[in-house]
Write a protein that holds these residues in place. Sequence first.
Motif, PDB file in Angstrom:
ATOM      1  N   ILE A 180     -14.183 -10.764  -6.160  1.00 58.81           N
ATOM      2  CA  ILE A 180     -12.752 -10.751  -6.467  1.00 58.81           C
ATOM      3  C   ILE A 180     -12.228 -12.175  -6.619  1.00 58.81           C
ATOM      4  O   ILE A 180     -11.400 -12.471  -7.472  1.00 58.81           O
ATOM      5  CB  ILE A 180     -11.977  -9.992  -5.366  1.00 58.81           C
ATOM      6  N   GLY A 181     -12.713 -13.063  -5.778  1.00 60.68           N
ATOM      7  CA  GLY A 181     -12.269 -14.456  -5.857  1.00 60.68           C
ATOM      8  C   GLY A 181     -11.126 -14.743  -4.908  1.00 60.68           C
ATOM      9  O   GLY A 181     -10.703 -13.891  -4.110  1.00 60.68           O
ATOM     10  N   ASP A 182     -10.628 -15.959  -4.986  1.00 61.56           N
ATOM     11  CA  ASP A 182      -9.559 -16.380  -4.082  1.00 61.56           C
ATOM     12  C   ASP A 182      -8.269 -15.619  -4.362  1.00 61.56           C
ATOM     13  O   ASP A 182      -7.879 -15.417  -5.509  1.00 61.56           O
ATOM     14  CB  ASP A 182      -9.312 -17.889  -4.236  1.00 61.56           C
ATOM     15  N   ILE A 183      -7.607 -15.214  -3.283  1.00 63.22           N
ATOM     16  CA  ILE A 183      -6.314 -14.530  -3.367  1.00 63.22           C
ATOM     17  C   ILE A 183      -5.274 -15.441  -2.727  1.00 63.22           C
ATOM     18  O   ILE A 183      -5.475 -15.919  -1.602  1.00 63.22           O
ATOM     19  CB  ILE A 183      -6.354 -13.176  -2.619  1.00 63.22           C
ATOM     20  N   PRO A 184      -4.163 -15.731  -3.420  1.00 65.12           N
ATOM     21  CA  PRO A 184      -3.125 -16.587  -2.828  1.00 65.12           C
ATOM     22  C   PRO A 184      -2.623 -15.996  -1.519  1.00 65.12           C
ATOM     23  O   PRO A 184      -2.377 -14.790  -1.423  1.00 65.12           O
ATOM     24  CB  PRO A 184      -2.022 -16.589  -3.895  1.00 65.12           C
ATOM     25  N   VAL A 185      -2.495 -16.824  -0.526  1.00 62.39           N
ATOM     26  CA  VAL A 185      -2.092 -16.377   0.805  1.00 62.39           C
ATOM     27  C   VAL A 185      -0.630 -16.713   1.022  1.00 62.39           C
ATOM     28  O   VAL A 185      -0.152 -17.776   0.606  1.00 62.39           O
ATOM     29  CB  VAL A 185      -2.966 -17.046   1.895  1.00 62.39           C
ATOM     30  N   GLY A 186       0.102 -15.817   1.704  1.00 61.36           N
ATOM     31  CA  GLY A 186       1.487 -16.068   2.042  1.00 61.36           C
ATOM     32  C   GLY A 186       2.440 -15.230   1.205  1.00 61.36           C
ATOM     33  O   GLY A 186       2.064 -14.650   0.178  1.00 61.36           O
ATOM     34  N   LEU A 187       3.683 -15.183   1.686  1.00 60.30           N
ATOM     35  CA  LEU A 187       4.712 -14.411   0.986  1.00 60.30           C
ATOM     36  C   LEU A 187       5.272 -15.217  -0.182  1.00 60.30           C
ATOM     37  O   LEU A 187       5.358 -16.454  -0.110  1.00 60.30           O
ATOM     38  CB  LEU A 187       5.847 -14.051   1.951  1.00 60.30           C
ATOM     39  N   PRO A 188       5.653 -14.558  -1.259  1.00 56.08           N
ATOM     40  CA  PRO A 188       6.219 -15.281  -2.408  1.00 56.08           C
ATOM     41  C   PRO A 188       7.614 -15.797  -2.084  1.00 56.08           C
ATOM     42  O   PRO A 188       8.300 -15.284  -1.196  1.00 56.08           O
ATOM     43  CB  PRO A 188       6.274 -14.216  -3.508  1.00 56.08           C
ATOM     44  N   THR A 189       8.020 -16.814  -2.798  1.00 54.08           N
ATOM     45  CA  THR A 189       9.367 -17.358  -2.624  1.00 54.08           C
ATOM     46  C   THR A 189      10.312 -16.733  -3.647  1.00 54.08           C
ATOM     47  O   THR A 189       9.903 -16.316  -4.732  1.00 54.08           O
ATOM     48  CB  THR A 189       9.358 -18.883  -2.824  1.00 54.08           C
TER      49      THR A 189
ATOM     50  N   ILE B  43       2.207   4.079   2.882  1.00 53.81           N
ATOM     51  CA  ILE B  43       2.726   2.964   3.685  1.00 53.81           C
ATOM     52  C   ILE B  43       1.566   2.209   4.341  1.00 53.81           C
ATOM     53  O   ILE B  43       1.558   0.970   4.399  1.00 53.81           O
ATOM     54  CB  ILE B  43       3.714   3.499   4.751  1.00 53.81           C
ATOM     55  N   THR B  44       0.588   2.947   4.838  1.00 53.92           N
ATOM     56  CA  THR B  44      -0.591   2.322   5.467  1.00 53.92           C
ATOM     57  C   THR B  44      -1.324   1.436   4.462  1.00 53.92           C
ATOM     58  O   THR B  44      -1.738   0.311   4.784  1.00 53.92           O
ATOM     59  CB  THR B  44      -1.537   3.410   5.996  1.00 53.92           C
ATOM     60  N   ARG B  45      -1.465   1.949   3.223  1.00 59.79           N
ATOM     61  CA  ARG B  45      -2.133   1.173   2.175  1.00 59.79           C
ATOM     62  C   ARG B  45      -1.376  -0.124   1.894  1.00 59.79           C
ATOM     63  O   ARG B  45      -1.978  -1.203   1.739  1.00 59.79           O
ATOM     64  CB  ARG B  45      -2.227   2.023   0.913  1.00 59.79           C
ATOM     65  N   ALA B  46      -0.046  -0.030   1.850  1.00 59.07           N
ATOM     66  CA  ALA B  46       0.766  -1.225   1.602  1.00 59.07           C
ATOM     67  C   ALA B  46       0.643  -2.227   2.748  1.00 59.07           C
ATOM     68  O   ALA B  46       0.564  -3.446   2.522  1.00 59.07           O
ATOM     69  CB  ALA B  46       2.224  -0.812   1.406  1.00 59.07           C
ATOM     70  N   LEU B  47       0.596  -1.734   3.977  1.00 58.63           N
ATOM     71  CA  LEU B  47       0.467  -2.628   5.133  1.00 58.63           C
ATOM     72  C   LEU B  47      -0.894  -3.333   5.130  1.00 58.63           C
ATOM     73  O   LEU B  47      -0.997  -4.511   5.497  1.00 58.63           O
ATOM     74  CB  LEU B  47       0.657  -1.841   6.434  1.00 58.63           C
ATOM     75  N   ILE B  48      -1.946  -2.606   4.719  1.00 60.25           N
ATOM     76  CA  ILE B  48      -3.280  -3.231   4.645  1.00 60.25           C
ATOM     77  C   ILE B  48      -3.287  -4.339   3.596  1.00 60.25           C
ATOM     78  O   ILE B  48      -3.838  -5.429   3.819  1.00 60.25           O
ATOM     79  CB  ILE B  48      -4.348  -2.164   4.321  1.00 60.25           C
ATOM     80  N   LEU B  49      -2.646  -4.090   2.447  1.00 59.56           N
ATOM     81  CA  LEU B  49      -2.547  -5.136   1.424  1.00 59.56           C
ATOM     82  C   LEU B  49      -1.749  -6.331   1.949  1.00 59.56           C
ATOM     83  O   LEU B  49      -2.075  -7.490   1.639  1.00 59.56           O
ATOM     84  CB  LEU B  49      -1.887  -4.577   0.164  1.00 59.56           C
ATOM     85  N   LEU B  50      -0.710  -6.056   2.742  1.00 53.90           N
ATOM     86  CA  LEU B  50       0.076  -7.147   3.330  1.00 53.90           C
ATOM     87  C   LEU B  50      -0.792  -7.989   4.271  1.00 53.90           C
ATOM     88  O   LEU B  50      -0.711  -9.227   4.255  1.00 53.90           O
ATOM     89  CB  LEU B  50       1.277  -6.564   4.089  1.00 53.90           C
ATOM     90  N   VAL B  51      -1.634  -7.312   5.065  1.00 51.52           N
ATOM     91  CA  VAL B  51      -2.539  -8.041   5.965  1.00 51.52           C
ATOM     92  C   VAL B  51      -3.503  -8.908   5.159  1.00 51.52           C
ATOM     93  O   VAL B  51      -3.794 -10.063   5.519  1.00 51.52           O
ATOM     94  CB  VAL B  51      -3.314  -7.037   6.856  1.00 51.52           C
TER      95      VAL B  51
ATOM     96  N   TRP C 210      -3.422 -12.798   5.745  1.00 57.06           N
ATOM     97  CA  TRP C 210      -4.466 -13.317   6.654  1.00 57.06           C
ATOM     98  C   TRP C 210      -5.899 -13.087   6.176  1.00 57.06           C
ATOM     99  O   TRP C 210      -6.735 -13.982   6.257  1.00 57.06           O
ATOM    100  CB  TRP C 210      -4.287 -12.648   8.030  1.00 57.06           C
ATOM    101  N   ALA C 211      -6.217 -11.899   5.639  1.00 57.45           N
ATOM    102  CA  ALA C 211      -7.618 -11.521   5.419  1.00 57.45           C
ATOM    103  C   ALA C 211      -8.096 -11.759   3.999  1.00 57.45           C
ATOM    104  O   ALA C 211      -9.083 -11.152   3.568  1.00 57.45           O
ATOM    105  CB  ALA C 211      -7.825 -10.046   5.798  1.00 57.45           C
ATOM    106  N   ALA C 212      -7.432 -12.647   3.256  1.00 63.06           N
ATOM    107  CA  ALA C 212      -7.857 -12.893   1.871  1.00 63.06           C
ATOM    108  C   ALA C 212      -9.274 -13.430   1.817  1.00 63.06           C
ATOM    109  O   ALA C 212     -10.050 -13.099   0.896  1.00 63.06           O
ATOM    110  CB  ALA C 212      -6.898 -13.875   1.206  1.00 63.06           C
ATOM    111  N   GLY C 213      -9.657 -14.215   2.803  1.00 62.25           N
ATOM    112  CA  GLY C 213     -10.997 -14.788   2.811  1.00 62.25           C
ATOM    113  C   GLY C 213     -12.085 -13.732   2.982  1.00 62.25           C
ATOM    114  O   GLY C 213     -13.213 -13.921   2.541  1.00 62.25           O
TER     115      GLY C 213
END
Length: 346
Positions: free
Chosen positions: A1-10, A100-108, A112-115
């Motif tokens: 998949i590659g690097d995923i930007p971490v953090g909330l958007p502005t 909702i669970t799926r959305a929360l996992i994507l948020l995690v 945090w877990a992009a790596g």
Amino acid sequence: IGDIPVGLPTLQMPTFSAAQMITMLVDGAVLGMLGCIDTLLTAVIADSLTRTEHKSNKELIGQGIGNLVSGICGGLPGAGATMGTVVNIQTGATTALSGITRALILLVVVLWAAGLTKSIPMAVLAGIALKVGIDILDWSFLKRSHKISLKGTLIMYGVLLLTVFVDLIVAVGVGVFIANILTIDRLSELQAQEVKTITDNDDEILLSPEEKRLLNQANGRIILFYLSGPMIFGVSKAIAREHTAMKEADVLIVDLSDVPLLGVTASLAIENAIKDAIDKGLQVFIVGATSKIQHRLERLGILAQIPPDHVLMDRTIALQQAVTFVKTHPHQEPEDFEVNQGVYPT
């Protein structure tokens, strides 16, 4: 998949010029339509799998709010995820909590877990997408679709090919247009069967014993022009065809008691039938016109062509007045009426 930007958007408030308005409106309408189609398609598939019924307005309003927030954050517009929904259902999900669970996992993952996810091969996701896509297809219906409806099957495969080789918006637009044309044609054909001319020896509609007795007394000199159901534009041809049956009659009764809707084209066809009857010297009665239909007839000037006491709500009373007329007036041929300069007989 590659690097995923971490953090909330502005937050990024939109900036645009007046010259971009047309482009924004057109592209926004296309994206909005595409998103609605995709979401409703997902909802229909979910209904089919879970034997439930979704609320379209609720789904689309929620999607609209989500896309507004996404746009302010610089994100792309989204829609219902068909594959994600199907996977959820196939793994045992039964409530909105699974989404909702799926959305929360994507948020995690984003926070945090992009790596941990960047090393997942794209081939794995492709395999999942292919498997779910095959499961979405209703194979049992595809095998027998041509037996159920040939026209429906042609539309379905036409939309499928247009989606693959052109785009989804064009495919849906063409499919909806053709389906609507076929539906209108079928409805017009069915409604045309509800346009009938009844004389003393006809028994095609439900008449009371008193009404049958009155029609029999008229000896064919009274034509009961019966219409029922919504009178859309496709029925005008049937109205024009049926009103030719009043050659030997002296009275025409137009029964609109069972007509909830009267279209403009059907109204004009009725107007032509009434004008033709008056030109031939027939007495014309209109029965059962509701306030809305009566208002339309008034605006077209149809009611102005007949005496006010010939607009009634009771068919039996109209038949009684018609029988009284034919008993007190000898039959008048059309050419005799023309000699009398077309004066409406009283």
